[in-house]
Design a protein around this motif. Structure first.
Motif, PDB file in Angstrom:
ATOM      1  N   MET A   1       0.823  -1.201   0.000  1.00  0.00           N
ATOM      2  CA  MET A   1       0.000   0.000   0.000  1.00  0.00           C
ATOM      3  C   MET A   1       0.864   1.260   0.000  1.00  0.00           C
ATOM      4  O   MET A   1       0.529   2.262  -0.613  1.00  0.00           O
ATOM      5  N   ALA A   2       1.986   1.211   0.743  1.00  0.00           N
ATOM      6  CA  ALA A   2       2.868   2.374   0.784  1.00  0.00           C
ATOM      7  C   ALA A   2       3.464   2.658  -0.574  1.00  0.00           C
ATOM      8  O   ALA A   2       3.668   3.808  -0.961  1.00  0.00           O
ATOM      9  N   GLU A   3       3.731   1.580  -1.304  1.00  0.00           N
ATOM     10  CA  GLU A   3       4.305   1.752  -2.638  1.00  0.00           C
ATOM     11  C   GLU A   3       3.336   2.448  -3.574  1.00  0.00           C
ATOM     12  O   GLU A   3       3.702   3.318  -4.356  1.00  0.00           O
ATOM     13  N   LYS A   4       2.030   2.077  -3.466  1.00  0.00           N
ATOM     14  CA  LYS A   4       1.024   2.682  -4.340  1.00  0.00           C
ATOM     15  C   LYS A   4       0.746   4.131  -3.951  1.00  0.00           C
ATOM     16  O   LYS A   4       0.210   4.890  -4.736  1.00  0.00           O
ATOM     17  N   GLY A   5       1.072   4.502  -2.711  1.00  0.00           N
ATOM     18  CA  GLY A   5       0.820   5.871  -2.275  1.00  0.00           C
ATOM     19  C   GLY A   5       2.021   6.778  -2.427  1.00  0.00           C
ATOM     20  O   GLY A   5       1.944   7.957  -2.084  1.00  0.00           O
ATOM     21  N   ALA A   6       3.104   6.266  -2.989  1.00  0.00           N
ATOM     22  CA  ALA A   6       4.317   7.066  -3.107  1.00  0.00           C
ATOM     23  C   ALA A   6       4.123   8.252  -4.035  1.00  0.00           C
ATOM     24  O   ALA A   6       4.766   9.293  -3.880  1.00  0.00           O
ATOM     25  N   HIS A   7       3.238   8.114  -5.008  1.00  0.00           N
ATOM     26  CA  HIS A   7       3.074   9.189  -5.990  1.00  0.00           C
ATOM     27  C   HIS A   7       2.388  10.407  -5.408  1.00  0.00           C
ATOM     28  O   HIS A   7       2.353  11.468  -6.028  1.00  0.00           O
ATOM     29  N   LEU A   8       1.850  10.274  -4.201  1.00  0.00           N
ATOM     30  CA  LEU A   8       1.126  11.394  -3.608  1.00  0.00           C
ATOM     31  C   LEU A   8       2.081  12.411  -2.986  1.00  0.00           C
ATOM     32  O   LEU A   8       1.713  13.560  -2.758  1.00  0.00           O
ATOM     33  N   THR A   9       3.304  12.013  -2.709  1.00  0.00           N
ATOM     34  CA  THR A   9       4.240  12.912  -2.043  1.00  0.00           C
ATOM     35  C   THR A   9       5.475  13.219  -2.875  1.00  0.00           C
ATOM     36  O   THR A   9       6.079  14.259  -2.708  1.00  0.00           O
ATOM     37  N   GLY A  10       5.843  12.353  -3.775  1.00  0.00           N
ATOM     38  CA  GLY A  10       7.054  12.560  -4.549  1.00  0.00           C
ATOM     39  C   GLY A  10       6.778  13.225  -5.878  1.00  0.00           C
ATOM     40  O   GLY A  10       5.667  13.604  -6.205  1.00  0.00           O
ATOM     41  N   THR A  11       7.826  13.384  -6.661  1.00  0.00           N
ATOM     42  CA  THR A  11       7.693  13.991  -7.978  1.00  0.00           C
ATOM     43  C   THR A  11       7.453  12.946  -9.052  1.00  0.00           C
ATOM     44  O   THR A  11       7.165  13.300 -10.170  1.00  0.00           O
ATOM     45  N   THR A  12       7.621  11.671  -8.716  1.00  0.00           N
ATOM     46  CA  THR A  12       7.333  10.608  -9.666  1.00  0.00           C
ATOM     47  C   THR A  12       6.012   9.967  -9.297  1.00  0.00           C
ATOM     48  O   THR A  12       5.420  10.272  -8.266  1.00  0.00           O
ATOM     49  N   PHE A  13       5.567   9.048 -10.148  1.00  0.00           N
ATOM     50  CA  PHE A  13       4.293   8.382  -9.891  1.00  0.00           C
ATOM     51  C   PHE A  13       4.445   6.894 -10.138  1.00  0.00           C
ATOM     52  O   PHE A  13       5.281   6.452 -10.924  1.00  0.00           O
ATOM     53  N   ILE A  14       3.631   6.116  -9.434  1.00  0.00           N
ATOM     54  CA  ILE A  14       3.654   4.675  -9.583  1.00  0.00           C
ATOM     55  C   ILE A  14       2.842   4.294 -10.821  1.00  0.00           C
ATOM     56  O   ILE A  14       1.679   4.690 -10.949  1.00  0.00           O
ATOM     57  N   ARG A  15       3.471   3.542 -11.692  1.00  0.00           N
ATOM     58  CA  ARG A  15       2.797   3.170 -12.932  1.00  0.00           C
ATOM     59  C   ARG A  15       2.033   1.864 -12.744  1.00  0.00           C
ATOM     60  O   ARG A  15       2.581   0.881 -12.238  1.00  0.00           O
ATOM     61  N   PRO A  16       0.779   1.817 -13.168  1.00  0.00           N
ATOM     62  CA  PRO A  16       0.018   0.558 -13.104  1.00  0.00           C
ATOM     63  C   PRO A  16       0.639  -0.479 -14.029  1.00  0.00           C
ATOM     64  O   PRO A  16       1.362  -0.151 -14.976  1.00  0.00           O
ATOM     65  N   SER A  17       0.339  -1.727 -13.762  1.00  0.00           N
ATOM     66  CA  SER A  17       0.843  -2.801 -14.622  1.00  0.00           C
ATOM     67  C   SER A  17       0.094  -2.809 -15.943  1.00  0.00           C
ATOM     68  O   SER A  17      -1.013  -2.276 -16.062  1.00  0.00           O
ATOM     69  N   ILE A  18       0.698  -3.424 -16.939  1.00  0.00           N
ATOM     70  CA  ILE A  18       0.073  -3.499 -18.258  1.00  0.00           C
ATOM     71  C   ILE A  18      -1.213  -4.309 -18.216  1.00  0.00           C
ATOM     72  O   ILE A  18      -2.135  -4.072 -18.998  1.00  0.00           O
ATOM     73  N   PHE A  19      -1.298  -5.229 -17.268  1.00  0.00           N
ATOM     74  CA  PHE A  19      -2.511  -6.037 -17.144  1.00  0.00           C
ATOM     75  C   PHE A  19      -3.691  -5.190 -16.673  1.00  0.00           C
ATOM     76  O   PHE A  19      -4.813  -5.369 -17.134  1.00  0.00           O
ATOM     77  N   GLU A  20      -3.435  -4.257 -15.767  1.00  0.00           N
ATOM     78  CA  GLU A  20      -4.495  -3.350 -15.323  1.00  0.00           C
ATOM     79  C   GLU A  20      -4.914  -2.409 -16.444  1.00  0.00           C
ATOM     80  O   GLU A  20      -6.099  -2.083 -16.583  1.00  0.00           O
ATOM     81  N   ILE A  21      -3.955  -1.966 -17.247  1.00  0.00           N
ATOM     82  CA  ILE A  21      -4.263  -1.081 -18.369  1.00  0.00           C
ATOM     83  C   ILE A  21      -5.151  -1.796 -19.388  1.00  0.00           C
ATOM     84  O   ILE A  21      -6.191  -1.273 -19.818  1.00  0.00           O
ATOM     85  N   VAL A  22      -4.752  -3.013 -19.753  1.00  0.00           N
ATOM     86  CA  VAL A  22      -5.525  -3.779 -20.733  1.00  0.00           C
ATOM     87  C   VAL A  22      -6.893  -4.150 -20.166  1.00  0.00           C
ATOM     88  O   VAL A  22      -7.903  -4.129 -20.881  1.00  0.00           O
ATOM     89  N   ALA A  23      -6.952  -4.464 -18.872  1.00  0.00           N
ATOM     90  CA  ALA A  23      -8.224  -4.842 -18.255  1.00  0.00           C
ATOM     91  C   ALA A  23      -9.213  -3.685 -18.270  1.00  0.00           C
ATOM     92  O   ALA A  23     -10.396  -3.879 -18.587  1.00  0.00           O
ATOM     93  N   GLN A  24      -8.763  -2.485 -17.956  1.00  0.00           N
ATOM     94  CA  GLN A  24      -9.690  -1.350 -17.945  1.00  0.00           C
ATOM     95  C   GLN A  24     -10.121  -0.973 -19.356  1.00  0.00           C
ATOM     96  O   GLN A  24     -11.257  -0.545 -19.572  1.00  0.00           O
ATOM     97  N   GLU A  25      -9.241  -1.155 -20.345  1.00  0.00           N
ATOM     98  CA  GLU A  25      -9.640  -0.888 -21.733  1.00  0.00           C
ATOM     99  C   GLU A  25     -10.643  -1.921 -22.217  1.00  0.00           C
ATOM    100  O   GLU A  25     -11.605  -1.594 -22.932  1.00  0.00           O
ATOM    101  N   SER A  26     -10.446  -3.182 -21.836  1.00  0.00           N
ATOM    102  CA  SER A  26     -11.407  -4.226 -22.181  1.00  0.00           C
ATOM    103  C   SER A  26     -12.743  -3.971 -21.504  1.00  0.00           C
ATOM    104  O   SER A  26     -13.814  -4.168 -22.093  1.00  0.00           O
ATOM    105  N   PHE A  27     -12.690  -3.509 -20.258  1.00  0.00           N
ATOM    106  CA  PHE A  27     -13.912  -3.192 -19.521  1.00  0.00           C
ATOM    107  C   PHE A  27     -14.660  -2.036 -20.174  1.00  0.00           C
ATOM    108  O   PHE A  27     -15.890  -2.037 -20.272  1.00  0.00           O
ATOM    109  N   ALA A  28     -13.922  -1.028 -20.659  1.00  0.00           N
ATOM    110  CA  ALA A  28     -14.547   0.125 -21.313  1.00  0.00           C
ATOM    111  C   ALA A  28     -15.269  -0.278 -22.592  1.00  0.00           C
ATOM    112  O   ALA A  28     -16.298   0.313 -22.946  1.00  0.00           O
ATOM    113  N   SER A  29     -14.743  -1.289 -23.293  1.00  0.00           N
ATOM    114  CA  SER A  29     -15.358  -1.712 -24.552  1.00  0.00           C
ATOM    115  C   SER A  29     -16.688  -2.427 -24.352  1.00  0.00           C
ATOM    116  O   SER A  29     -17.437  -2.627 -25.314  1.00  0.00           O
ATOM    117  N   THR A  30     -17.019  -2.835 -23.117  1.00  0.00           N
ATOM    118  CA  THR A  30     -18.282  -3.531 -22.866  1.00  0.00           C
ATOM    119  C   THR A  30     -19.431  -2.584 -22.563  1.00  0.00           C
ATOM    120  O   THR A  30     -20.583  -3.013 -22.527  1.00  0.00           O
TER     121      THR A  30
END
Length: 330
Positions: A1-30
């Motif tokens: 959880m701390a890793e996913k919240g790192a982008h809230l305080t730093g100058t970089t951001f945590i990138r989602p995995s490619i599986f989450e990206i593809v899953a949300q795009e597949s979900f949008a197509s439905t």
């Protein structure tokens, strides 16, 4: 959880995995086919009065999608599917996080996520229509019309090929860590995806306390209504996605193992149209079956009727072009 919240305080951001990206795009197509299926089901209760609505189902979804996505962009800085997977959009400049999206970027994101699929589908359908007309031997009278049709067909094929290549190219760069962008549209807006901060929710105890202390106001009612609507939409979308997965799991059922049903009784209407097209009342020219009703028509007769009325001319069952099955008989 701390890793996913790192982008809230730093100058970089945590990138989602490619599986989450593809899953949300597949979900949008439905979302679009689910909306059209529900709309067709509602209209079927009184097809004579409301059947004309199906002629504008693309535009109806465009309005619905605009309202839905606008709400999610304003509230979560993400599209409906992105918010469902706990993602949000952030502006990226020189690989640094600008935290929140500006109103201008939200508007541009809304325009692209709504208009791009609409124009793409319209262009694809128009190209398919011209291809079928060419197969039927239709030749435009004017050379400009012929040039226009050729540009639409060839242009759609080239556009589709180039766009899919760009999508794959962005995936490869994203997976290899050389680019923060997951799609050509996000690259165009200099926007990337990251994990969203969990939204604070009012607990049942706090709700009861507010009611007991008479501090429950109109803003709380609106907030609860919005959350209930959002939860209902997300749960409904998840349920539709589950049904899609379930149908795919049982799609390859062995038909030979199923019991053979008795042959249906042939109605008098079908006997009257035996061997002739129910529209032109002449012998079939290009045999075409409408799967929702089982009646056969001339392809040139049934196509404009389906496009105009969105229903079978004999049974009045809701229908679309995808329900037409052409039979290539000798």
């Amino acid at each position: 959880m701390a890793e996913k919240g790192a982008h809230l305080t730093g100058t970089t951001f945590i990138r989602p995995s490619i599986f989450e990206i593809v899953a949300q795009e597949s979900f949008a197509s439905t979302v679009e086919p689910a909306f059209k299926k529900i709309l067709s089901f509602i209209v079927s209760f009184n097809i004579e009065r409301y059947g004309h609505i199906l002629r504008w189902e693309d535009e109806a979804f465009l309005i619905f999608n605009t309202i839905l996505q606008r709400h999610y962009f304003n509230k979560y800085s993400a599209s409906f599917s992105e918010a469902f997977y706990g993602l949000k959009r952030i502006a990226v400049s020189d690989s640094k996080d600008e935290r929140n999206l500006s109103n201008e970027r939200k508007k541009l994101s809304l325009m692209l996520i709504v208009l791009f699929p609409y124009i793409k589908n319209k262009l694809s359908r128009l190209s398919q229509e011209y291809k079928l007309a060419e197969v039927d031997g239709y030749t435009p009278k004017s050379k400009w019309q012929k040039l226009y049709r050729t540009c639409i067909v060839k242009g759609n094929a080239i556009f589709f090929m180039v766009y899919e290549f760009m999508v794959l190219y962005n995936y490869i760069l994203y997976v290899s860590g050389k680019s923060p962008y997951t799609s050509p549209l996000l690259r165009l807006l200099s926007i990337s995806l990251t994990y969203a901060k969990p939204e604070p929710t009012i607990s049942i105890s706090d709700l009861l306390r507010k009611i007991r202390d008479n501090s429950f106001g109109v803003s709380d009612s609106i907030d609860i209504l919005q959350r209930s609507t959002t939860t209902f939409l997300e749960f409904g979308a998840f349920f539709l996605q589950f049904l899609s997965w379930w149908s795919e799991e049982h799609y390859f059922t062995n038909l030979l193992s199923l019991p053979i049903p008795p042959p249906p009784k042939i109605p008098e209407t079908a006997k009257r149209y035996k061997g002739i097209c129910p529209i032109c009342c002449e012998a079939f020219r290009v045999h075409t079956v409408l799967s929702v009703s089982g009646y056969a028509f001339c392809y040139q007769c049934i196509l404009p009727v389906i496009r105009r009325d969105k229903k079978c001319p004999v049974t009045n069952y809701p229908a679309k072009e995808d329900d037409l099955i052409r039979l290539y008989l000798d």
